[in-house]
Design an enzyme around this catalytic site. Sequence first.
Site, PDB file in Angstrom:
ATOM      1  N   GLY A   7       0.825  -1.205   0.000  1.00  0.00           N
ATOM      2  CA  GLY A   7       0.000   0.000   0.000  1.00  0.00           C
ATOM      3  C   GLY A   7       0.863   1.260   0.000  1.00  0.00           C
ATOM      4  O   GLY A   7       0.644   2.189  -0.776  1.00  0.00           O
ATOM      5  N   CYS A 115       5.137 -11.040   8.452  1.00  0.00           N
ATOM      6  CA  CYS A 115       5.713  -9.850   7.820  1.00  0.00           C
ATOM      7  C   CYS A 115       5.103  -8.589   8.426  1.00  0.00           C
ATOM      8  O   CYS A 115       4.725  -8.572   9.610  1.00  0.00           O
ATOM      9  CB  CYS A 115       5.525  -9.887   6.312  1.00  0.00           C
ATOM     10  SG  CYS A 115       6.587  -8.672   5.460  1.00  0.00           S
ATOM     11  N   ASP A 184       0.553  -8.692  -1.559  1.00  0.00           N
ATOM     12  CA  ASP A 184       1.215  -7.804  -2.530  1.00  0.00           C
ATOM     13  C   ASP A 184       0.449  -7.835  -3.842  1.00  0.00           C
ATOM     14  O   ASP A 184       0.334  -6.825  -4.531  1.00  0.00           O
ATOM     15  CB  ASP A 184       2.668  -8.232  -2.733  1.00  0.00           C
ATOM     16  CG  ASP A 184       3.483  -7.939  -1.480  1.00  0.00           C
ATOM     17  OD1 ASP A 184       3.469  -8.777  -0.555  1.00  0.00           O
ATOM     18  OD2 ASP A 184       4.073  -6.850  -1.417  1.00  0.00           O
ATOM     19  N   LYS A 195       4.587 -12.000   1.221  1.00  0.00           N
ATOM     20  CA  LYS A 195       5.961 -12.208   1.672  1.00  0.00           C
ATOM     21  C   LYS A 195       6.300 -13.694   1.798  1.00  0.00           C
ATOM     22  O   LYS A 195       5.500 -14.495   2.253  1.00  0.00           O
ATOM     23  CB  LYS A 195       6.179 -11.463   2.995  1.00  0.00           C
ATOM     24  CG  LYS A 195       7.575 -11.461   3.551  1.00  0.00           C
ATOM     25  CD  LYS A 195       8.671 -10.962   2.600  1.00  0.00           C
ATOM     26  CE  LYS A 195       8.324  -9.748   1.782  1.00  0.00           C
ATOM     27  NZ  LYS A 195       8.301  -8.514   2.548  1.00  0.00           N
TER      28      LYS A 195
HETATM   29  P1  RI2 Z   1       0.382  -3.618   3.256  1.00  0.00           P
HETATM   30  C1  RI2 Z   1       4.805  -6.290   2.009  1.00  0.00           C
HETATM   31  O1  RI2 Z   1       5.811  -6.428   1.062  1.00  0.00           O
HETATM   32  C2  RI2 Z   1       4.464  -7.584   2.721  1.00  0.00           C
HETATM   33  O2  RI2 Z   1       4.555  -8.726   1.879  1.00  0.00           O
HETATM   34  C3  RI2 Z   1       3.051  -7.297   3.154  1.00  0.00           C
HETATM   35  O3  RI2 Z   1       2.322  -8.451   3.531  1.00  0.00           O
HETATM   36  C4  RI2 Z   1       2.492  -6.642   1.884  1.00  0.00           C
HETATM   37  O4  RI2 Z   1       3.572  -5.821   1.406  1.00  0.00           O
HETATM   38  C5  RI2 Z   1       1.255  -5.812   2.069  1.00  0.00           C
HETATM   39  O5  RI2 Z   1       1.520  -4.724   2.931  1.00  0.00           O
HETATM   40  P2  RI2 Z   1       7.238  -5.608   1.177  1.00  0.00           P
HETATM   41  O6  RI2 Z   1       7.012  -4.266   0.552  1.00  0.00           O
HETATM   42  O7  RI2 Z   1       0.063  -2.895   1.989  1.00  0.00           O
HETATM   43  O8  RI2 Z   1       7.618  -5.534   2.645  1.00  0.00           O
HETATM   44  O9  RI2 Z   1      -0.811  -4.338   3.820  1.00  0.00           O
HETATM   45  O10 RI2 Z   1       8.217  -6.432   0.377  1.00  0.00           O
HETATM   46  O11 RI2 Z   1       1.051  -2.716   4.265  1.00  0.00           O
END
Ligand code: RI2
Length: 311
Positions: A7, A115, A184, A195
């Site tokens: 997000g 995560c 994601d 993740k």
């Molecule tokens: P929100 C993150 O990826 C994680 O995989 C997490 O579950 C997903 O984004 C969604 O995050 P990364 O950017 O949008 O840490 O719910 O590689 O915060």
Amino acid sequence: MKIRGAGRIARAAALGLKLAAINYSGKDIVGFKQYISNVAEFLKATRPTAVSLPNAIIFILHRLNTTTSENVEELKRVVINSAEEFIKYSKKATENIGIIGAKRIEDGDSILTHCNSSAALSVIIHAVREGKKIKVYNTETRPKFQGYITARKLLKECIKTTLITDSAVRAFMKKIDKVIVGADTVSANGAVVNKIGTSQIALIAKEANVDFYVAAETYKFSPATVLGEYIIIEERSPKEVIRNLEMPKNINVRNPAFDVTPPEYIDAIITELGIIPPQASILILKEHYGWAIRDYLLNEIFIDEAETTSI
Ligand code: RI2
């Protein structure tokens, strides 16, 4: 990796396009559209897996490309306004996921998360604010340890959490009532990319008959997957895995950042528009990204405008 979470990445891309529009000093329309398109490509190339990033960008580009104006200032306004609209929508969506998802949490539940997901945390935080007493377990999430961010955020909300190693999930599953993770990307068939480690947790939850929920805003659903495109899984540096340890030079290290959880392992996806079975993902895509699927067909598959009317 300075900006993490699907997000937050999407909102940062929208902000990037907004700043690009503000900073553009040229006067011709063709030049402006080309410049915005170059910035969009640059932003899209920063991370390959989270579809929220290209979805934020195509939302703004679609508005720009469907505005008929000969005035650069007016087109700049379109980019700025749609970027602001996306950011506002995104924040509200995460909040609404919390309100909707909290209904599935019962007083006394033990919840496991993996995560760091703002959407999953929103559900937990709303449930606690409603007065439900819940216990949280959260994984470290190797190799980047985003679980520590989750633990800190929960503590800030005065929610106690127990941090466990990723490999301890099966040992703890008998204590867990519900698993909630973020996403994601959600594909047209309801498979969820999140993740690395998420799919193992889903498998363990299935074995233990524990509900497995995914919290995902609608802009995490991938329109390109309707047309058969695969989701690229980001492969990151081996240095994140071996860190500063002395390792033999010829050792082979792999570090995929995400994995795919099949829809059969997911009880429901919590979106800002309601809770859906993963198999209903195609409906979200057709209803909310019909325009993106049409754009894709028109621009990349070169079909006729008339052929897209039933989408
Ligand atoms: P929100 C993150 O990826 C994680 O995989 C997490 O579950 C997903 O984004 C969604 O995050 P990364 O950017 O949008 O840490 O719910 O590689 O915060």
